[in-house]
Design an enzyme around this catalytic site. Structure first.
Site, PDB file in Angstrom:
ATOM      1  N   GLU A 117     -11.205   1.152  -8.180  1.00  0.00           N
ATOM      2  CA  GLU A 117     -11.319  -0.303  -8.008  1.00  0.00           C
ATOM      3  C   GLU A 117     -12.709  -0.812  -8.393  1.00  0.00           C
ATOM      4  OE1 GLU A 117      -8.702  -1.794  -7.685  1.00  0.00           O
ATOM      5  OE2 GLU A 117      -7.314  -0.643  -6.442  1.00  0.00           O
ATOM      6  N   HIS A 141     -13.220  -2.315   0.556  1.00  0.00           N
ATOM      7  CA  HIS A 141     -11.762  -2.383   0.475  1.00  0.00           C
ATOM      8  C   HIS A 141     -11.166  -1.319   1.371  1.00  0.00           C
ATOM      9  CE1 HIS A 141      -7.702  -2.408  -0.990  1.00  0.00           C
ATOM     10  NE2 HIS A 141      -7.813  -1.213  -1.542  1.00  0.00           N
ATOM     11  N   HIS A 143      -7.382  -0.181   3.924  1.00  0.00           N
ATOM     12  CA  HIS A 143      -5.931  -0.306   4.096  1.00  0.00           C
ATOM     13  C   HIS A 143      -5.598  -0.421   5.587  1.00  0.00           C
ATOM     14  CE1 HIS A 143      -5.210   2.123   0.063  1.00  0.00           C
ATOM     15  NE2 HIS A 143      -5.767   0.940  -0.132  1.00  0.00           N
ATOM     16  N   GLU A 171     -12.589 -15.738  18.893  1.00  0.00           N
ATOM     17  CA  GLU A 171     -13.830 -15.625  18.111  1.00  0.00           C
ATOM     18  C   GLU A 171     -13.583 -15.634  16.598  1.00  0.00           C
ATOM     19  OE1 GLU A 171     -17.185 -13.855  19.643  1.00  0.00           O
ATOM     20  OE2 GLU A 171     -16.641 -15.205  21.274  1.00  0.00           O
ATOM     21  N   HIS A 212      -0.906  -4.142   0.374  1.00  0.00           N
ATOM     22  CA  HIS A 212      -1.898  -3.153  -0.051  1.00  0.00           C
ATOM     23  C   HIS A 212      -3.094  -3.065   0.908  1.00  0.00           C
ATOM     24  CE1 HIS A 212      -4.302  -1.256  -3.591  1.00  0.00           C
ATOM     25  NE2 HIS A 212      -4.874  -0.970  -2.437  1.00  0.00           N
TER      26      HIS A 212
HETATM   27  O1  2HA Z   1      -8.780   4.233  -3.845  1.00  0.00           O
HETATM   28  O2  2HA Z   1      -7.466   2.036  -2.271  1.00  0.00           O
HETATM   29  O3  2HA Z   1      -6.786   0.402  -4.204  1.00  0.00           O
HETATM   30  C1  2HA Z   1      -7.483   3.961  -3.579  1.00  0.00           C
HETATM   31  C2  2HA Z   1      -7.300   2.527  -3.347  1.00  0.00           C
HETATM   32  C3  2HA Z   1      -6.903   1.738  -4.515  1.00  0.00           C
HETATM   33 ZN    ZN Z   2      -6.391   0.243  -1.989  1.00  0.00          ZN
END
Ligand code: 2HA
Ligand code: ZN
Length: 275
Positions: A117, A141, A143, A171, A212
């Site tokens: 990414e 980023h 998940h 909050e 995602h």
């Molecule tokens: O690295 O999270 O979006 C794996 C991910 C891709």
């Molecule tokens: Zn990801």
């Protein structure tokens, strides 16, 4: 400093990887983290640099990121392993004078590459730096499961997500008064999702990727981790409340309540999302 691991910026990066892993947001190789190094930190890192690798074009360009250095997690690497073996799981890349290519100057040993990414991170760094007068340095980023779950039953609009998350815990409007952007489902890893996300990041400091995960930005590791944590906690509360009530919430925070929080805490809430 005798080793790279003693450089404070690197230590903070490693700690954030561990914190994210411990939260359960980084199954297998899920998620990625980048940090735009400050000039004084770069001088602490330089003694440990190796001969630079070849330049690699990214498929996206950002002139305001020319010549910058980033710490980045590696493509296909597991957050779980970062702290034990930083040299193989993360690295430092330099950006060329056109803002279009990177090369490895430390770490990512054994043929590793920056996160898949990286184009999204790079474009987000570019627009967030522009939007914050250069303050933004961290793009993260992850998940987080409850927020991803929400993308299956909440309409995929910034207004719907922002209102629900603000009202899930008192909050929240203080932590992210600008709300969150929402990117529809797209194939990850390429220039298309990078451009769609960075378009939203011009006015949001967090963007949901449908089915995602979540992208967060901030000036430092604490603020950025805290933003991810607060948004996911709000999502968890919403999912719990919806599950426990069979989808029939009895009461919530009113829009005037959100306005009152913003007023008393001195933040500007995104008024266009209020009724
Ligand atoms: O690295 O999270 O979006 C794996 C991910 C891709
Ligand atoms: Zn990801």
């Amino acid at each position: 400093m005798k080793t790279m691991k003693e450089v404070p910026a690197l230590r903070e990066f490693l700690r954030m990887c561990r914190d994210g892993w411990e939260q359960g947001w980084h199954e297998r190789n899920g998620g990625n983290l980048t940090y735009r190094i400050k000039p004084e930190e770069l001088e602490e890192c330089r003694p440990f640099f190796k001969d630079a690798g070849p330049w690699k074009e990214m498929g996206v360009t950002a002139e305001n990121m020319a010549g910058e250095f980033f710490i980045t997690t590696g493509s296909g690497k597991f957050f779980r392993n970062v702290e034990d073996d930083p040299e193989h799981n993360i690295g430092i890349v330099e950006i060329n004078g056109e803002g279009s290519a990177w090369r490895i100057v430390w770490g990512l040993e054994g043929g590793a590459k920056p996160t898949s990414e990286f184009p999204s991170h790079f474009m987000n760094h570019s627009v967030r730096a522009a939007a914050t007068g250069g303050e933004c340095r961290v793009i993260y980023h992850a998940h987080p499961a409850n927020l991803i779950a929400m993308t299956y039953f909440v309409p995929l609009t910034a207004r719907d997500f922002s209102r629900i998350l603000w009202k899930s815990a008192t909050e929240c409007p203080v932590v992210f008064p600008g709300g969150v952007g929402v990117v529809p489902w797209m194939v990850p890893g390429g220039a298309e999702i990078a451009l769609a996300t960075s378009e939203l990041m011009k006015s949001y400091d967090a963007a949901v990727w449908a089915h995602h995960g979540l992208f967060c930005s901030g000036p430092d590791f604490d603020t950025t981790f805290g933003l991810m944590h607060t948004i996911e906690k709000a999502a968890q509360i919403y999912v719990l409340a919806m599950s426990a009530s069979g989808g029939k919430l009895l009461q919530t925070i009113s829009d005037d309540g959100l306005r009152a929080i913003a007023r008393d805490f001195g933040v500007t809430i995104r008024e266009e999302f209020l009724e």
